[in-house]
Design a protein around this motif. Structure first.
Motif, PDB file in Angstrom:
ATOM      1  N   GLN A 697       9.012   4.258  -1.734  1.00 47.41           N
ATOM      2  CA  GLN A 697       8.182   3.204  -1.127  1.00 47.41           C
ATOM      3  C   GLN A 697       7.033   2.814  -2.045  1.00 47.41           C
ATOM      4  O   GLN A 697       6.711   1.633  -2.193  1.00 47.41           O
ATOM      5  N   THR A 700       8.405   0.788  -4.932  1.00 50.98           N
ATOM      6  CA  THR A 700       8.792  -0.533  -4.427  1.00 50.98           C
ATOM      7  C   THR A 700       7.578  -1.450  -4.313  1.00 50.98           C
ATOM      8  O   THR A 700       7.621  -2.625  -4.702  1.00 50.98           O
ATOM      9  N   LEU A 701       6.474  -0.897  -3.827  1.00 52.29           N
ATOM     10  CA  LEU A 701       5.291  -1.741  -3.648  1.00 52.29           C
ATOM     11  C   LEU A 701       4.684  -2.148  -5.001  1.00 52.29           C
ATOM     12  O   LEU A 701       4.178  -3.260  -5.137  1.00 52.29           O
ATOM     13  N   PRO A 732      -1.873  -5.108  -3.883  1.00 62.63           N
ATOM     14  CA  PRO A 732      -1.425  -5.242  -2.496  1.00 62.63           C
ATOM     15  C   PRO A 732      -2.238  -4.335  -1.563  1.00 62.63           C
ATOM     16  O   PRO A 732      -2.396  -3.144  -1.825  1.00 62.63           O
ATOM     17  N   THR A 737       1.559  -5.760   2.602  1.00 58.80           N
ATOM     18  CA  THR A 737       2.727  -4.905   2.389  1.00 58.80           C
ATOM     19  C   THR A 737       3.735  -5.058   3.504  1.00 58.80           C
ATOM     20  O   THR A 737       3.379  -5.009   4.687  1.00 58.80           O
ATOM     21  N   ILE A 740       9.156  -1.093   4.490  1.00 62.85           N
ATOM     22  CA  ILE A 740       9.999  -0.704   3.353  1.00 62.85           C
ATOM     23  C   ILE A 740      11.021   0.327   3.835  1.00 62.85           C
ATOM     24  O   ILE A 740      10.844   1.533   3.628  1.00 62.85           O
ATOM     25  N   SER A 767      12.648  -4.105  -7.350  1.00 66.53           N
ATOM     26  CA  SER A 767      11.774  -4.685  -6.345  1.00 66.53           C
ATOM     27  C   SER A 767      11.265  -6.070  -6.764  1.00 66.53           C
ATOM     28  O   SER A 767      11.299  -7.028  -5.985  1.00 66.53           O
TER      29      SER A 767
ATOM     30  N   GLY B 185       2.810   3.034  -0.937  1.00 68.57           N
ATOM     31  CA  GLY B 185       3.464   1.858  -0.347  1.00 68.57           C
ATOM     32  C   GLY B 185       3.059   1.665   1.105  1.00 68.57           C
ATOM     33  O   GLY B 185       3.642   0.843   1.804  1.00 68.57           O
ATOM     34  N   TYR B 186       2.070   2.432   1.546  1.00 70.79           N
ATOM     35  CA  TYR B 186       1.434   2.333   2.867  1.00 70.79           C
ATOM     36  C   TYR B 186       2.333   2.713   4.046  1.00 70.79           C
ATOM     37  O   TYR B 186       1.842   2.883   5.165  1.00 70.79           O
ATOM     38  N   GLU B 187       3.642   2.827   3.832  1.00 69.16           N
ATOM     39  CA  GLU B 187       4.526   3.075   4.979  1.00 69.16           C
ATOM     40  C   GLU B 187       4.171   4.388   5.660  1.00 69.16           C
ATOM     41  O   GLU B 187       4.146   4.483   6.889  1.00 69.16           O
TER      42      GLU B 187
END
Lengths: 799, 209
Positions: A697, A700-701, A732, A737, A740, A767, B185-187
């Motif tokens: 994740q 990906t970001l 970001p 965001t 994901i 990505s 990625g904040y998830e």
């Protein structure tokens, strides 16, 4: 209990239970509690009694001769202990560098980029140091700036490095080119004749910053033996040490380095930053010196991702089979070499992506210029190429008239496919399968900003700015897939070292793992503890702080640490296990024939047979003994790419990821909202599934960031950086965001420990092109650069 | 100048504060509370978020002199702050902590700084460490990677959950939009906040319909 043993009766009263917290489990981080309570000591938190603060004076211009430096007024400032320039360097070694030692510790004679270090100051308060640095008078005579391929290779171009004599110079067409790697396989010219469709494209990939949150920082403490102890955040302690010690004129054993808490890295800590400066000031003043960059300095203090121009040509038959590929990739390495040669090797060898193309003509170069130095960043050369070849795949699929995913699957590499370097991919390469998986994930709902309670503007492009309520908003979907190498390539001796110790402490068998691996947030220490538990059957594992008192672990980069240092820990544990079993045989071997005949394991604190019979408690076996050994571990060797043909088995392992991006674009204002960025990745074996997903994740970001917002903007006329701050370099936020979702595939690579694959970088590749493809799909625009800005979507500004 | 204020419930006095010094600098370098992080020092990343009289602020943007006579809660005091809030039925003033801070020494000594241990039983259960629900949720959900953003995010998330115990995903994103994270990625941060909210609602006795 003792009675049972002394009788010599088989000791198999219980079945061995698997050790908890081993590989494959989502065990939690050993440093997690410290990090949530604020007690974890990052490098900028270090403190020492009587400590001074260091400050660096940096060049305000990109390219200039230094005519004079006057430090008098700065040195006279109350509270200032030292002001050092090039003239104060203690030895003849005045440069450092990862591969080519072309980076000055302090500028001598010339500055080659905006923000280059010119002088350093130590004072008793950081503000005093800053003010004193501002009083240093430097006279510059500005020179013309080299900013692109044309200005670098012009016949009358000033050489960025006059008198270059490194080992690449014989193979480059111009001294302002750091390195060049051609790759020729098959005959692209001939194969092109079979093409029914040909697409050409020119792409530009912007300069991205690692933007790790913990600024460059550390503490140097002079020691009584004339050496120095350095506590610092880095990616590779031993690489730093090799570069620091010669500049200081100290033997390596007098520069003792200890890793302090690292606030992210992503490649940006591969090169030195404040290490030598802090040591020089500490040795000069005899006092501990701490240096902490502010964010402005951080943008000047580490290398960035190479911006790139990429020229591609692909052909395909009307059946959709790729015929050939030609490309030229121009990477801007900036003022100093850093990792540019290796980035060139990656960009060229991975420039075809995960596809079968037998006939290729490839060239990648890196320039010297007066732009900011560029080097390692997550994805390392493969990222730029992936952005371009994936755009080409979409264009070609459209021309052939095929579905874009089906076109990719038709041409996808498989196990056994040869790379353009002639190297076979000799482990699973599930490219088509990853695309299938990512395509099979359910799509997010249409008009997701609408609910029964009305519309939520926060979920629209523009968000709380309330710029649209859905009018002018269009959706697009895009796909991409990529291939990344794992580990250092091209013959690099990419080994790691681990020291493992086993003993009884407070009545419990305990393992200690000591490596020099930099834990930069990726979770390596978690995995090392899991490996030790799995191999040694103990519950309690202590991770010794990483330092230079143990052999090198190599770099925490190239997705290599779990493979290589994880492999070293596994190997060392296996050898420790053998020694423990030897002790067991010596002490207990007479009690049960299985000691001599069966395959023995350590599980759940016990010695067990492979049939599950318990032979002894580890505590009883180890009592009074300590088993400890340090071992190096190597993966399969690689070779350098041939400098003319590019052929050679240069890579260790590959990692594959595919993405599907769903975006919504406000076509009136040019605002993009990424709704979802789904990923499917093959990780070989997920040693820690929770961490694996977190890495995917995060990667990906970072790929999304470069697609829609992140870029260091350099003025093309002056080569000055325009946006060195978190106000102007956009990252970001959680609002930018998307969700994901991640689908993890585990196809073991038989060559790797536990079958694992490096995972950290691959998700950063696909990505970016997936998001671009989705924006193109939404808008119908061509969009050949990153990041996409509003003016590119509204046609109101230059590309 | 001299500044008197309360940090994590304890009265503090900082001497010889230069008028340009930020609250962040005073906390980190004078109070020995380096938990608040120095990532951008211009109010963009949220890593230095603390509560000033209950309100989340970027301590890098607060001049030290502005906190005279006021209450500050940092990540170091978060567990105690949450414990007192749970006991006393909500306390947003920032004054409820009493002894959580370790103030009085500067920075982190090298001896304190370097050792970490892997304890599977402890890290699975949180046993032995008194953490606030949001701190425990960050660990359990895997929301901590490098961890540099974590202290600021924890303070911000804790305050958001205090105001809004049952946030929607959009609420969480809005509430935490001032805190950058580069690793996750904040998830998993979303997961952590959802987890903390769910655990809190499970432990708060139902008021009935």
């Amino acid at each position: 209990m003792a009675d049972t043993r002394t009788t010599g009766i088989p000791f198999n009263v219980t079945q061995g239970s698997k050790t908890k917290g081993g590989i494959g489990e989502s065990t939690l981080r050993p440093d997690g509690t410290l990090k949530v309570t604020g007690e974890f000591a990052y490098s900028s938190d270090m403190w020492h009694e009587d400590m001074l603060w260091g400050q660096i004076l940096r060049s305000p211009v990109a390219h200039a001769e230094i005519l004079s430096i006057d430090t008098g007024e700065a040195l006279a400032t109350p509270g200032v202990y030292a002001v050092l320039t090039y003239d104060d360097l203690p030895t003849d070694v005045k440069n450092y560098g990862l591969e080519i030692q072309d980076t000055p510790v302090l500028a001598h004679g010339k500055v080659r980029h905006h923000g280059e270090p010119v002088a350093i100051v130590a004072a008793d308060h950081p503000e005093t140091a800053r003010r004193a640095a501002a009083k240093i008078k430097v006279e510059y005579r500005e020179l013309p700036v080299i900013t692109d391929e044309a200005s670098a290779t012009a016949p009358d171009a000033i050489l960025v490095h006059e008198g270059r004599d490194d080992h690449h110079i014989g193979h480059v067409p111009h001294p302002n080119i750091v390195h060049r790697q051609p790759i020729v396989r098959g005959n692209a010219e001939e194969a092109a004749k079979k093409a029914d469709f040909v697409v050409k494209g020119e792409y530009y990939f912007g300069m991205q910053d690692q933007a790790f949150l913990g600024p460059e920082s550390g503490l140097a403490v002079p020691s009584e033996d004339g050496g120095v102890d350095l506590y610092v955040a880095t990616q590779w302690l031993h690489s730093d040490l090799k570069q620091i010690a010669p500049v200081l004129g100290l033997p390596e054993d007098k520069v003792r380095m200890t890793l302090s808490g690292v606030g992210g890295a992503f490649g940006g800590r591969e090169d030195l930053s404040m290490q030598i400066h802090a040591c020089l000031l500490a040795l000069r003043t005899g006092k501990p010196v701490k240096i902490v960059y502010n964010r402005f300095e951080s943008f000047f203090g580490h290398v960035h991702r190479h911006p790139a121009r990429l020229y591609y040509e692909h052909g395909a038959t009307k059946d959709g089979k790729l015929t050939h590929m030609k490309c030229k990739i121009v990477l801007d390495g900036g003022a100093y070499a850093s990792a540019s040669p290796a980035v060139v090797g990656n960009a060229s060898s991975l420039s075809v992506g995960p596809y079968v193309i037998d006939d290729v003509d490839i060239e990648a170069i890196a320039l010297y210029s007066n732009n900011p130095p560029c080097g390692a960043m997550r994805g390392f050369g493969a990222v730029q190429a992936c952005f371009a070849y994936e755009a080409q795949m979409d264009k070609l699929a459209d021309k052939v008239g095929m579905d874009r995913v089906a076109f990719r699957q038709l041409n996808a590499m498989e196990q056994g496919t040869l790379l353009p370097t002639g190297q076979p991919v000799d482990s699973p390469a599930p490219v088509a399968e990853l695309l299938r998986r990512v395509q099979a994930m359910p799509l997010p709902m249409e008009r997701q900003w609408e609910s029964s309670e009305g519309s939520d503007v926060r979920q629209l492009p523009g968000g709380l700015s309330n710029t649209t309520h859905g009018e002018g908003v269009v959706r697009g979907v895009g796909y991409a897939v990529g291939i990344k190498n794992v580990g250092f390539s091209e013959g690099f001796d990419d080994y790691s070292t681990a020291k493992v110790r086993m003993e009884v402490i407070n009545g419990e068998a305990v393992a200690t793992v000591h490596t020099a691996m930099a834990e930069v947030g990726q979770g390596g220490i978690t995995v090392h503890a899991q490996i030790a538990r799995t191999e040694l059957g103990v519950g309690q594992v202590t991770i010794h702080p990483a330092d230079t008192q143990v052999g090198s672990a190599g770099s925490t980069s190239a997705s290599r640490q779990t493979y290589v240092t994880g492999g070293a820990v596994k190997n060392a544990c296996e050898l420790v296990r053998e020694k423990v079993l030897e002790i067991g045989r010596r002490k207990k071997g007479t009690y049960h024939p299985a000691w001599a005949t069966a395959e023995l394991l350590l599980e759940g604190g016990k010695v067990v047979t492979d049939g599950g019979e318990v032979l002894a408690d580890l505590v009883d076996v180890l009592e009074g003994e300590v088993v400890e050994l340090e071992e190096e571990w190597r993966h399969r060797p690689t070779v350098p790419f041939d400098l003319v043909t590019g052929q050679g088995n240069g890579h260790v392992q590959y990692s594959f990821a595919a993405h599907r991006a769903v975006v919504e674009v406000d076509t009136e204002l040019g605002l993009v909202k990424v709704i979802e960025l789904a990923c499917a990745q093959d990780v070989g074996k997920a040693l820690n599934p929770l961490s694996v997903v977190g890495q995917i994740q995060g990667g990906t970001l970072q790929g999304m960031g470069i697609a829609v917002m992140e870029e260091i903007v350099v003025d093309p006329k002056t080569a000055k950086v325009r946006n060195p701050s978190f106000t102007d370099y956009l990252l970001p936020t959680i609002l930018d965001t998307p969700t994901i979702p991640v689908d993890v595939l585990e196809l073991a690579d038989d060559h790797a420990p536990y079958g694992l694959r490096g995972i950290g970088e691959a998700p950063t590749l696909s990505s970016t092109p997936a998001v671009l493809a989705a924006i193109r799909n939404a808008t119908g625009l061509e969009l050949d650069r990153t990041p996409v800005r509003p003016e590119h979507l509204t046609g109101t500004g230059p590309a | 100048m001299r500044v008197n204020f309360t940090v994590n419930g304890r009265q503090q006095e900082a001497d010889d504060v230069w008028e340009g010094e930020s609250l962040l600098y005073v906390l980190r370098e004078r109070m020995g509370l380096p938990g608040s992080k120095n990532a951008c020092e211009q109010g963009e990343c949220g890593s230095c978020t603390v509560r000033l009289d209950g309100v989340p602020v970027c301590s890098c943007l607060v001049a030290a002199g502005q906190v005279e006579g006021r209450d500050v809660v940092t990540v170091e005091g978060l567990a105690e702050f949450a414990r007192q809030r749970a006991q006393h039925g909500g306390c947003a003033s920032g004054a409820c902590g009493d002894d959580a801070g370790k103030a009085g020494r500067a920075g982190t000594s090298l001896q304190d700084a370097q050792q970490w241990q892997s304890r599977p039983s402890d890290s699975q259960t949180g046993e032995g460490d008194e953490l606030s629900p949001i701190q425990q949720a960050f660990i359990d959900a895997g929301a901590v990677q490098c961890g540099f953003c974590t202290p600021g995010l924890l303070v911000a998330a804790d305050e958001m959950l205090e105001r809004n115990p049952d946030p929607s995903d959009a609420d969480i994103r809005e509430g935490l939009s001032g805190n950058l994270c580069r690793c996750t990625g904040y998830e998993k941060i979303m997961d952590a906040v959802r987890l903390a909210a769910a655990r809190q609602s499970a432990t708060v006795p139902s008021q009935g319909a």
